[in-house]
Scaffold this motif. Structure first.
Motif, mmCIF file in Angstrom:
data_model
loop_
_atom_site.group_PDB
_atom_site.id
_atom_site.type_symbol
_atom_site.label_atom_id
_atom_site.label_comp_id
_atom_site.label_asym_id
_atom_site.label_seq_id
_atom_site.Cartn_x
_atom_site.Cartn_y
_atom_site.Cartn_z
ATOM 1 N N PHE A 253 0.836 -1.200 0.000
ATOM 2 C CA PHE A 253 0.000 0.000 0.000
ATOM 3 C C PHE A 253 0.867 1.243 0.000
ATOM 4 O O PHE A 253 1.733 1.409 0.861
ATOM 5 C CB PHE A 253 -0.899 -0.008 1.231
ATOM 6 C CG PHE A 253 -1.654 1.283 1.411
ATOM 7 C CD1 PHE A 253 -2.504 1.747 0.414
ATOM 8 C CD2 PHE A 253 -1.501 2.040 2.557
ATOM 9 C CE1 PHE A 253 -3.198 2.942 0.565
ATOM 10 C CE2 PHE A 253 -2.199 3.238 2.722
ATOM 11 C CZ PHE A 253 -3.043 3.677 1.720
ATOM 12 N N GLU A 254 0.662 2.068 -0.979
ATOM 13 C CA GLU A 254 1.366 3.336 -1.014
ATOM 14 C C GLU A 254 0.553 4.294 -1.871
ATOM 15 O O GLU A 254 0.057 3.913 -2.920
ATOM 16 C CB GLU A 254 2.755 3.146 -1.622
ATOM 17 C CG GLU A 254 3.521 4.439 -1.611
ATOM 18 C CD GLU A 254 4.993 4.277 -1.971
ATOM 19 O OE1 GLU A 254 5.640 3.339 -1.464
ATOM 20 O OE2 GLU A 254 5.468 5.097 -2.759
ATOM 21 N N VAL A 255 0.388 5.515 -1.396
ATOM 22 C CA VAL A 255 -0.349 6.500 -2.168
ATOM 23 C C VAL A 255 0.643 7.455 -2.804
ATOM 24 O O VAL A 255 1.407 8.115 -2.103
ATOM 25 C CB VAL A 255 -1.333 7.305 -1.297
ATOM 26 C CG1 VAL A 255 -2.210 8.191 -2.180
ATOM 27 C CG2 VAL A 255 -2.187 6.380 -0.448
ATOM 28 N N ALA A 256 0.640 7.494 -4.133
ATOM 29 C CA ALA A 256 1.476 8.461 -4.839
ATOM 30 C C ALA A 256 0.569 9.540 -5.409
ATOM 31 O O ALA A 256 -0.521 9.238 -5.903
ATOM 32 C CB ALA A 256 2.239 7.774 -5.953
ATOM 33 N N VAL A 257 0.992 10.775 -5.314
ATOM 34 C CA VAL A 257 0.229 11.880 -5.883
ATOM 35 C C VAL A 257 1.004 12.396 -7.081
ATOM 36 O O VAL A 257 2.114 12.908 -6.929
ATOM 37 C CB VAL A 257 0.029 12.994 -4.845
ATOM 38 C CG1 VAL A 257 -0.706 14.175 -5.473
ATOM 39 C CG2 VAL A 257 -0.728 12.468 -3.643
ATOM 40 N N LEU A 258 0.454 12.208 -8.259
ATOM 41 C CA LEU A 258 1.105 12.680 -9.468
ATOM 42 C C LEU A 258 0.586 14.083 -9.726
ATOM 43 O O LEU A 258 -0.532 14.274 -10.195
ATOM 44 C CB LEU A 258 0.785 11.718 -10.617
ATOM 45 C CG LEU A 258 1.521 11.911 -11.927
ATOM 46 C CD1 LEU A 258 3.022 12.002 -11.714
ATOM 47 C CD2 LEU A 258 1.188 10.761 -12.876
ATOM 48 N N ASP A 259 1.401 15.040 -9.340
ATOM 49 C CA ASP A 259 1.000 16.450 -9.368
ATOM 50 C C ASP A 259 1.795 17.112 -10.480
ATOM 51 O O ASP A 259 3.009 17.282 -10.367
ATOM 52 C CB ASP A 259 1.329 17.051 -7.986
ATOM 53 C CG ASP A 259 1.103 18.557 -7.932
ATOM 54 O OD1 ASP A 259 0.712 19.157 -8.955
ATOM 55 O OD2 ASP A 259 1.341 19.130 -6.854
ATOM 56 N N GLY A 260 1.127 17.439 -11.567
ATOM 57 C CA GLY A 260 1.846 18.041 -12.679
ATOM 58 C C GLY A 260 0.965 19.016 -13.411
ATOM 59 O O GLY A 260 -0.252 18.832 -13.467
ATOM 60 N N VAL A 261 1.558 20.039 -13.965
ATOM 61 C CA VAL A 261 0.777 21.064 -14.654
ATOM 62 C C VAL A 261 0.016 20.430 -15.819
ATOM 63 O O VAL A 261 0.367 19.345 -16.291
ATOM 64 C CB VAL A 261 1.669 22.221 -15.153
ATOM 65 C CG1 VAL A 261 2.370 22.887 -13.979
ATOM 66 C CG2 VAL A 261 2.681 21.726 -16.182
ATOM 67 N N THR A 262 -1.030 21.107 -16.272
ATOM 68 C CA THR A 262 -1.818 20.581 -17.385
ATOM 69 C C THR A 262 -0.911 20.421 -18.604
ATOM 70 O O THR A 262 -0.138 21.312 -18.933
ATOM 71 C CB THR A 262 -2.972 21.545 -17.735
ATOM 72 O OG1 THR A 262 -2.423 22.856 -17.918
ATOM 73 C CG2 THR A 262 -4.004 21.593 -16.634
ATOM 74 N N GLY A 263 -0.990 19.271 -19.234
ATOM 75 C CA GLY A 263 -0.183 19.018 -20.421
ATOM 76 C C GLY A 263 1.225 18.539 -20.118
ATOM 77 O O GLY A 263 2.076 18.475 -21.004
#
Ligand code: ADP
Ligand code: ZN
Length: 766
Positions: A249-259
């Protein structure tokens, strides 16, 4: 029937029915069976000894004189399960027998615990949650062969022997150069009754054949090469791939600008999960609109994923449910309900646009699919990826607390620049009146930008989050406003359809010729803009531009929506007018101007997340501009350019905005720093509602760190003819609100017509 049992003890017996006892002695072992019904818990039955029933097996059991489906259940748990004493068991002699078992694989242990957990958390009946998992009862039967009809050998001679009617001719014409078809479909295609087809079989013109089962689910091929990733993308993908090597179990947050290529990155995680022999679930907020996504997936993996959403046909749902249960479908992309599909080998969950409010289900079992997806991942000990250009405050807070791991993509792919965002102050830059149309909604600066963009052969998107022609119709003689007779809501004019509509209950009526209050003729006037009205203005100002409107009510199904999006991508359209359905995820390389017509629309109304949501939505829309070679620009029309949301949008100071919002929430003890539970009481009878609300108020819990607000009339004080009152329970984060609320409402007996909805972590405050 089920209601009768609803308040009984945790283990119950369906009342004995001597005829159902098959006379097998000694009686088989006792099994607990949970039915997909809103009962308080599982019921006991007798199961066969050999082979004994295993937990998770789907069985058929008698209940109140009929046979119902159920699942062999082994435990009731979760945050809401009560830890009271074991209830007294029903004596074996009174138990009925399980009638039969289904051929589908048992629901996995993880899924059973997940169902219990969701029920405990949302305070829904476990059976109501199970019903979401067994949403396609027909899928539990082995598929029956389908009979097809085709022209028989010697059809010509056979036809010569019967009367040639037009109906018969049509059937023959449909089959002339096509494949065999099932009866109902053939009759529909020919526009005739089924008896005509059957008559033709009798006459020897047609013959029947067994049709092959619908196309199997092809396995995606993870070994196919993906695109060459940029260093940032590669770093994020490598982290995800590493996690999937030894899944936990691991939560990754893929936070990236649009495009920035978030989709490409998480498709690498999908590939890794597939290589590891696991199934994958991708949740999207608006799956009916995801044609571009499906194309990309298919391009990457050489096969389409299984899709799951409300617009599937019954046959598709059935085939998909079984394909997931039997492990044939390896990747499912779906709306929130896909979370309850019977995965056996789920190894990865992706929640794309994780901040999107569409993940909250607002009726039936009220749950947030993103939050429950995290729970599902935890119970299954698998990784989950939350994806967004504007992560929710909840998610950002979890990152800060070190619970979630952030993967960052700071730049657009391929050197594309983020669009320049300009605020248009509607107080100075006022839309001028337009001859023949009256009021206008486009400021001079936005009009200039549109003209320039069209002249350069580029595309424009105008965003207005309001369906229909006008949100309000007002009598200019007496001031009367046309309202829904069943709800506290104005009627919205839909001029194309020639109707006034209530957006809450679906009530529809024609626009009256006279004011219903003062009878004045021709005095009813549309107030404010909707997308249809904006389209009228655009048509008057830019008659040469090829224009289309895109709103949830004008889309007309997934294939029509896909066709429209393709037309935009193929530059067959110059100007697109849309509501929030255009904001999500689409990639239009030639779109270089986004105009936001009324940025202030979502800011008010007492919603805790109004600012956050407005920011997310406008940021998302802005992100449609300039995604390829040519730079994009965004003009945001607002009457309040000094508002922090507008300032944050214009300056690109996303993180600062989130910080300020976070501080405000923390200071007020609001989520995610405190807990909220909404209780909505409703009844067609206002007096009964008032009494019940008072009784509930008297029973309200008094604890340190807990505050109960209300009862207050809901902003939607009447909905579908039911009067509504709201309570809001606010508690410190560490308070176990489920137990508190359960104990609270258990003290009050609600008369029949009263309904109580409990919404844990509410997102809607209407
Ligand atoms: P996001 O989901 O972050 O908005 P997308 O994944 O939609 O971004 O990517 C934007 C566009 O750039 C898409 O057309 C995508 O195919 C393309 N793209 C992104 N990364 C790459 C890459 N590494 N190689 C080729 N094309 C890419
Ligand atoms: Zn209504």
């Amino acid at each position: 029937m089920p209601e009768r049992h609803a308040s009984a003890a945790r283990t119950r017996a369906a009342s004995a029915d001597p005829e159902a006892l098959p006379g097998l002695a000694p009686p088989g072992p006792r099994v607990s069976v949970l039915m997909p019904l809103p009962l308080a818990g599982a019921y006991d039955y007798l199961g066969p000894d050999d082979p004994p029933l295993r937990p998770g097996e789907v069985v058929r059991v008698p209940l109140g004189g009929r046979a119902v489906l159920g699942v062999v259940w082994d435990r009731e748990s979760g945050p809401g399960s009560d830890a009271g004493a074991e209830p007294e068991a029903v004596p074996v002699e009174r138990l009925k027998w399980v009638q039969g078992r289904c051929d589908t694989p048992p629901l996995s242990e993880v899924q059973r615990r997940f169902i219990d957990w969701v029920a405990g958390y949302t305070l829904a009946a476990p059976g109501a949650v199970l019903r979401m998992a067994l949403s396609v009862p027909k899928a539990l039967e082995p598929p029956r062969p389908v009979t097809g009809y085709r022209l028989a050998e010697g059809a010509e001679e056979a036809r010569a022997g019967i009367k040639p009617t037009p109906a018969r001719g049509k059937v023959v014409a449909v089959l002339a150069d096509g494949p065999a078809r099932p009866l109902a479909e053939l009759a529909r295609a020919a526009g005739v009754g089924v008896s005509v087809v059957k008559g033709l079989v009798k006459a020897g013109v047609l013959e029947t054949v067994e049709l092959a089962p619908p196309a199997a689910f092809e396995a995606p091929r993870p070994e196919r090469a993906g695109p060459t990733l940029s260093p940032d993308q590669d770093a994020a993908a490598a982290t995800l791939r590493a996690t999937l090597k030894a899944p936990c179990f691991e939560v990754a947050v893929l936070d990236g600008v649009t495009g920035s290529g978030k989709t490409e990155v998480y498709l690498e995680a999908v590939a890794a999960a597939l290589e590891g022999g696991r199934q994958v679930l991708v949740l999207l907020p608006e799956i009916a609109l995801s044609a571009q996504w499906l194309e990309r997936f298919t391009g990457r993996f050489g096969a389409a994923p299984a899709v799951w959403h409300s617009e599937l046909t019954a046959a598709q749902r059935r085939a998909t449910w079984r394909a997931v249960a039997f492990g044939v479908a390896r990747v499912v992309v779906g709306a929130r309900s896909a979370l309850f599909l019977p995965f056996q080998e789920l190894g990865l969950i992706v929640v794309d646009e994780e901040h999107d409010a569409a993940f909250k289900q607002e009726d039936g079992v009220i749950y947030h699919a993103r939050d429950m997806a995290v729970v599902r991942a935890r119970l299954g000990a698998i990784p989950i990826v939350l994806v967004s250009a504007t992560p929710s405050l909840e998610t950002v807070t979890n990152v800060k607390a070190g619970r979630y791991r952030r993967l960052h993509l700071p730049d657009r792919h391929g050197g594309a620049k983020l669009p320049a965002i300009t605020l248009v102050d509607l107080r100075n830059d006022k839309p001028a009146r337009i001859e023949g149309l009256g009021r206008s909604w486009l400021s001079p600066s936005l009009r200039r930008a549109i003209a320039e963009t069209l002249a350069a052969g580029e595309q424009v998107l105008l965003f207005l989050n309001r369906r229909g022609y006008a949100p309000l119709t007002l009598c200019q003689a007496c001031g009367h406003r046309l309202a829904c007779p069943h709800c506290t809501a104005w009627l919205v004019e839909h001029r194309l359809a020639g109707r006034l509509q209530c957006h809450h209950c679906g009530f529809e009526t024609r626009l009256p010729a006279r004011c219903p209050a003062c009878q004045a003729e021709g005095a009813l006037a549309a107030c404010g803009p909707g997308v249809e009205r904006l389209a009228e203005e655009v048509a008057a100002l830019y008659p040469q531009a090829r224009t289309a409107v895109m709103a949830s009510d004008t889309l007309g199904g997934p294939s029509a929506a896909a066709a429209l999006l393709r037309a935009v991508a193929a530059r067959e359209l110059d100007l697109l007018i849309g509501t929030q359905v255009v904001a999500k995820g689409h990639h239009f390389p030639h779109l270089t101007l986004v105009g936001v017509i009324d940025a202030d629309l979502g800011l008010y109304g007492g919603d805790l997340r109004a600012a956050e949501r407005t920011y997310q939505l406008l940021h998302q829309v802005a992100g449609r501009a300039g995604r390829a070679a040519r730079p994009g620009r965004v003009l945001i029309q607002t009457a309040e350019p000094e508002h922090p949301v507008m300032q944050a949008l214009a300056s690109g100071a996303r993180d600062r905005f989130i910080e300020v919002e976070t501080e405000a929430r923390e200071g007020a003890g609001m989520p995610p720093f405190g807990r909220l539970v909404a209780l909505i009481l409703s009844s067609p009878d206002p007096a009964a509602l008032e009494r019940a609300a008072r009784a509930l108020a008297r029973a309200a819990p008094h604890y340190d760190g807990v505050q109960v607000l209300g009862p207050a009339p809901a902003p939607l004080a009447v909905l579908r003819g039911r009067h509504r009152r709201r309570f809001l329970l606010k508690a410190r984060r560490e308070v176990a609100v489920q137990k508190l609320v359960r104990d609270w409402v258990a003290q009050v007996k609600l008369p029949g017509k009263l309904r109580l909805q409990i919404d844990i972590d509410p997102y809607s405050f209407l």
